[in-house]
Design an enzyme around this catalytic site. Structure first.
Site, PDB file in Angstrom:
ATOM      1  N   GLY A  46       0.813  -1.211   0.000  1.00 14.72           N
ATOM      2  CA  GLY A  46       0.000   0.000   0.000  1.00 14.72           C
ATOM      3  C   GLY A  46       0.843   1.255   0.000  1.00 14.72           C
ATOM      4  N   THR A  99       4.533  -7.110   4.733  1.00 16.42           N
ATOM      5  CA  THR A  99       4.104  -8.440   5.148  1.00 16.42           C
ATOM      6  C   THR A  99       3.813  -9.341   3.964  1.00 16.42           C
ATOM      7  OG1 THR A  99       3.167  -7.601   7.216  1.00 16.42           O
ATOM      8  CG2 THR A  99       2.345  -9.720   6.436  1.00 16.42           C
ATOM      9  N   CYS A 100       3.058  -8.844   2.991  1.00 16.61           N
ATOM     10  CA  CYS A 100       2.600  -9.687   1.879  1.00 16.61           C
ATOM     11  C   CYS A 100       3.757 -10.349   1.152  1.00 16.61           C
ATOM     12  CB  CYS A 100       1.765  -8.846   0.910  1.00 16.61           C
ATOM     13  SG  CYS A 100       1.176  -9.780  -0.516  1.00 16.61           S
ATOM     14  N   CYS A 136       1.275 -13.200   1.975  1.00 14.50           N
ATOM     15  CA  CYS A 136       0.605 -13.777   0.811  1.00 14.50           C
ATOM     16  C   CYS A 136       1.529 -14.576  -0.112  1.00 14.50           C
ATOM     17  CB  CYS A 136      -0.056 -12.674  -0.023  1.00 14.50           C
ATOM     18  SG  CYS A 136      -0.732 -11.290   0.890  1.00 14.50           S
ATOM     19  N   LYS A 195       3.497 -17.639   1.517  1.00 19.97           N
ATOM     20  CA  LYS A 195       2.463 -18.590   1.929  1.00 19.97           C
ATOM     21  C   LYS A 195       1.951 -19.378   0.732  1.00 19.97           C
ATOM     22  CE  LYS A 195      -1.558 -16.954   2.113  1.00 19.97           C
ATOM     23  NZ  LYS A 195      -2.673 -16.051   2.481  1.00 19.97           N
ATOM     24  N   TYR A 204      -7.792 -17.704   9.024  1.00 17.66           N
ATOM     25  CA  TYR A 204      -7.234 -18.164   7.758  1.00 17.66           C
ATOM     26  C   TYR A 204      -5.765 -18.553   7.877  1.00 17.66           C
ATOM     27  CZ  TYR A 204      -5.105 -13.519   7.080  1.00 17.66           C
ATOM     28  OH  TYR A 204      -4.358 -12.383   7.217  1.00 17.66           O
ATOM     29  N   GLU A 236      -4.561 -22.274   6.855  1.00  9.22           N
ATOM     30  CA  GLU A 236      -3.627 -22.356   5.723  1.00  9.22           C
ATOM     31  C   GLU A 236      -2.347 -23.076   6.126  1.00  9.22           C
ATOM     32  OE1 GLU A 236      -4.958 -18.386   3.185  1.00  9.22           O
ATOM     33  OE2 GLU A 236      -3.415 -18.210   4.720  1.00  9.22           O
ATOM     34  N   ARG A 287     -10.827 -21.790  20.402  1.00 11.26           N
ATOM     35  CA  ARG A 287     -11.801 -21.620  21.483  1.00 11.26           C
ATOM     36  C   ARG A 287     -13.233 -21.930  21.077  1.00 11.26           C
ATOM     37  NH1 ARG A 287     -10.668 -15.652  23.477  1.00 11.26           N
ATOM     38  NH2 ARG A 287     -10.749 -15.352  21.219  1.00 11.26           N
ATOM     39  N   ARG A 314     -14.281 -17.744  11.614  1.00  8.73           N
ATOM     40  CA  ARG A 314     -15.331 -16.815  12.032  1.00  8.73           C
ATOM     41  C   ARG A 314     -15.432 -15.670  11.021  1.00  8.73           C
ATOM     42  NH1 ARG A 314     -15.135 -12.278  15.307  1.00  8.73           N
ATOM     43  NH2 ARG A 314     -12.946 -12.709  15.808  1.00  8.73           N
ATOM     44  N   GLY A 370      -4.426 -14.010  15.371  1.00 14.79           N
ATOM     45  CA  GLY A 370      -4.760 -12.684  14.879  1.00 14.79           C
ATOM     46  C   GLY A 370      -3.550 -11.776  14.774  1.00 14.79           C
ATOM     47  N   ASP A 380      -3.462  -2.336   6.615  1.00 17.53           N
ATOM     48  CA  ASP A 380      -3.761  -3.152   7.787  1.00 17.53           C
ATOM     49  C   ASP A 380      -3.725  -2.361   9.088  1.00 17.53           C
ATOM     50  OD1 ASP A 380      -3.874  -5.149   5.951  1.00 17.53           O
ATOM     51  OD2 ASP A 380      -2.325  -6.416   6.846  1.00 17.53           O
ATOM     52  N   THR A 395      -4.149  -7.190   1.019  1.00 16.94           N
ATOM     53  CA  THR A 395      -3.157  -6.435   0.253  1.00 16.94           C
ATOM     54  C   THR A 395      -3.764  -5.628  -0.886  1.00 16.94           C
ATOM     55  OG1 THR A 395      -1.375  -7.960   0.836  1.00 16.94           O
ATOM     56  CG2 THR A 395      -1.086  -6.666  -1.171  1.00 16.94           C
ATOM     57  N   ALA A 406      -9.934 -14.703  -0.444  1.00 11.46           N
ATOM     58  CA  ALA A 406      -9.700 -16.142  -0.550  1.00 11.46           C
ATOM     59  C   ALA A 406      -8.995 -16.635   0.695  1.00 11.46           C
ATOM     60  CB  ALA A 406      -8.857 -16.459  -1.780  1.00 11.46           C
ATOM     61  N   HIS A 444     -18.384 -26.377 -20.170  1.00 12.12           N
ATOM     62  CA  HIS A 444     -18.528 -27.767 -19.734  1.00 12.12           C
ATOM     63  C   HIS A 444     -17.382 -28.625 -20.267  1.00 12.12           C
ATOM     64  CE1 HIS A 444     -20.736 -31.269 -18.341  1.00 12.12           C
ATOM     65  NE2 HIS A 444     -20.456 -31.849 -19.492  1.00 12.12           N
ATOM     66  N   GLU A 483     -19.054 -23.898 -13.982  1.00  9.70           N
ATOM     67  CA  GLU A 483     -20.370 -23.843 -14.626  1.00  9.70           C
ATOM     68  C   GLU A 483     -21.511 -24.045 -13.627  1.00  9.70           C
ATOM     69  OE1 GLU A 483     -21.512 -27.077 -17.290  1.00  9.70           O
ATOM     70  OE2 GLU A 483     -19.930 -28.339 -16.410  1.00  9.70           O
TER      71      GLU A 483
END
Length: 462
Positions: A16, A42-43, A48, A51, A177, A181, A198, A204, A262, A303, A311, A341, A436, A441
């Site tokens: 950012g 961080t990303c 991201c 990872k 996440y 992950e 917990r 969540r 977190g 963030d 990101t 995602a 298909h 689809e």
């Protein structure tokens, strides 16, 4: 502006901050960027990008196993953690260099060191003061570790990317996440994994059907889900083995404990409080839609504002701020229908409202849901199912939520995010011809809404 060294001073060279700096420079502003660590934030360094590389690496064991169902004799195989980490490090170093080149070619000055705010127009780095008309705080976030006895024996996701060896056993504390992950990464590479959390369910804030689907799949894979549990203490033996004692008295012996409980905004100790910049209880910088703080001339994005901690959102906010300050006029970054995602196994893609949110906002909604075995597993024999779900505002027929758990979910949902962004209706989804055979689809062939029964009592639809 002659009284200032710079028109725009950015604290933090994450995605950012770098975008804001580059756009501002392209619009004629004199720009400096301060960074105390590696470029990219961080990303790029501990988020991201690395990872996703580890997630890719963890897929191959399952894919080699699946290949046998298609006639492949793959023979013996082995995995070397050190090679994966070394290759990952090379890619991150390449990206660090890319970020440096982006700043240099855009004409920004890069100042290495920890920046602190002296006043609303002055930043100090390494004892040198820089005056700027506008200051942007883009310092990101930092992992939160609860204060439990023995926490010094645990790691966070920051350290997980640089482990010297793959743990044979891993305890991941949390159900967000990051936890799911890394749980998938370690499990896919052969570790015994315990998720300690917990609540009753993982993830969540996500749609309940998606949460249930992934919970089932993780358990089905053999990941141990320790629901309604909290870590009371961590002890380390002379041989390095760790013992996690839970609040209920149970214990888990492991080689690694990782807190994924977190992240908090990384805003403490840089002078914001002394200047009177309003902060939330968790340290988040309070800003308006334009990134303005309570102190004129100081802004924040990404963030450290603790709004949508993604990101691409930080990048959009950075660009909007730069264009507002130095471009044609005020502009905000839209926070409506932002897709996201989770690179779990299977992965999740989602955009728009959850079913719970949609019912609260619109009252009457139609829900379309499909669960099925992905086509590739008809021959591989893997016991895995995918979920797709659409939520429709009944009055307008507009699709207000799109959710998927299954192979390629993030790639698929990214396209459907465009449809939600332009206000597509269910009728328009229905009028779209599917490709298909694909999983995608299914989103344009679901025709019958679920009946108005409680979600937990609904039968699965194949």
């Amino acid at each position: 502006m002659s009284e200032y060294d710079y028109d725009f001073f950015v604290i933090g060279a994450g995605s950012g901050g770098v975008r804001a700096a580059r756009i501002a420079a392209s619009l004629g502003a004199r720009v400096a960027v301060a960074e105390a660590d590696k470029l990219g934030g961080t990303c790029v360094n501990v988020g991201c990008v690395p990872k996703k590389l580890l997630v890719y690496g963890s897929h191959f064991a399952g894919e080699l196993e699946d290949a046998m169902g298609y006639g492949w004799d793959v023979g013996e195989s082995s995995f070397d953690w050190a090679t994966l980490i070394q290759r990952k490090n090379v890619e991150i170093e390449r990206l660090n260099a890319v970020y440096l080149r982006l700043l240099e070619t855009s004409g920004c000055d890069l100042v290495y060191g920890r920046a602190t705010l002296v006043d609303r127009h002055t930043v100090e780095v390494n004892g040198q003061r820089h005056r700027a008309a506008h200051i942007l705080v883009a310092t990101g976030s930092w992992p939160f570790v609860p204060d439990v006895p023995g926490k010094e024996h645990a790691i966070t996701s920051n350290e997980a990317f640089y482990l010297s060896q793959l743990p044979g056993r891993a305890v991941l504390v949390g159900a967000g996440y990051i936890a799911v992950e890394f749980g998938g990464v370690f499990h896919g590479l052969g570790s015994e994994v315990h998720l300690v959390f917990r609540g009753d369910r993982i993830l969540r804030g996500f749609d309940s059907d998606v949460r249930d689907c992934l919970t089932h799949e993780l358990s089905n894979q053999g990941i141990h889900l320790r629901r309604r549990s909290q870590v009371a203490s961590i002890a380390k033996a002379d041989d390095g083995e760790l013992t996690v004692t839970l609040a209920d008295g149970g214990t888990i012996r492991t080689d690694l404990v990782m807190f994924a409980t977190g992240r908090n905004p990384n805003t403490r100790g840089i002078g914001l409080e002394a200047l009177g910049v309003e902060l939330a209880d968790n340290g988040a910088v309070v800003v308006d839609d334009y990134g303005r703080t309570s102190v004129d001339g100081i802004y924040a994005i990404g963030d450290n504002t603790d709004r949508i901690t993604l990101t691409p959102m930080a990048i959009a906010e950075g660009q909007a701020l730069a264009e507002t300050l130095f471009g044609a006029g005020p502009r905000t970054a839209s926070r409506v229908d932002v897709p996201s995602a989770v690179f779990s196994q299977p992965p999740i893609g989602t955009v728009g409202l959850t079913e719970e949110e949609a019912r609260e906002r619109y009252g009457e909604v139609d829900v379309y849901r499909s669960t099925f075995k992905p086509m590739r597993h008809t021959l591989s024999g893997r016991d895995e199912r995918a979920l797709m779900k659409l939520i429709v505002d009944r009055e307008s027929d507009r699709v207000v939520g799109c959710h998927m758990a299954g192979p390629d979910a993030p790639e698929i949902v990214q396209g459907f995010a465009v449809a939600l962004k332009v206000g597509a209706t269910k009728a328009q989804f229905d009028a779209t011809i599917g490709i298909h055979p694909t999983a995608a689809e299914e989103f344009v062939t679901m025709r019958t809404p679920l009946t108005e029964t409680p979600r937990a009592e609904r039968p699965e639809r194949d």
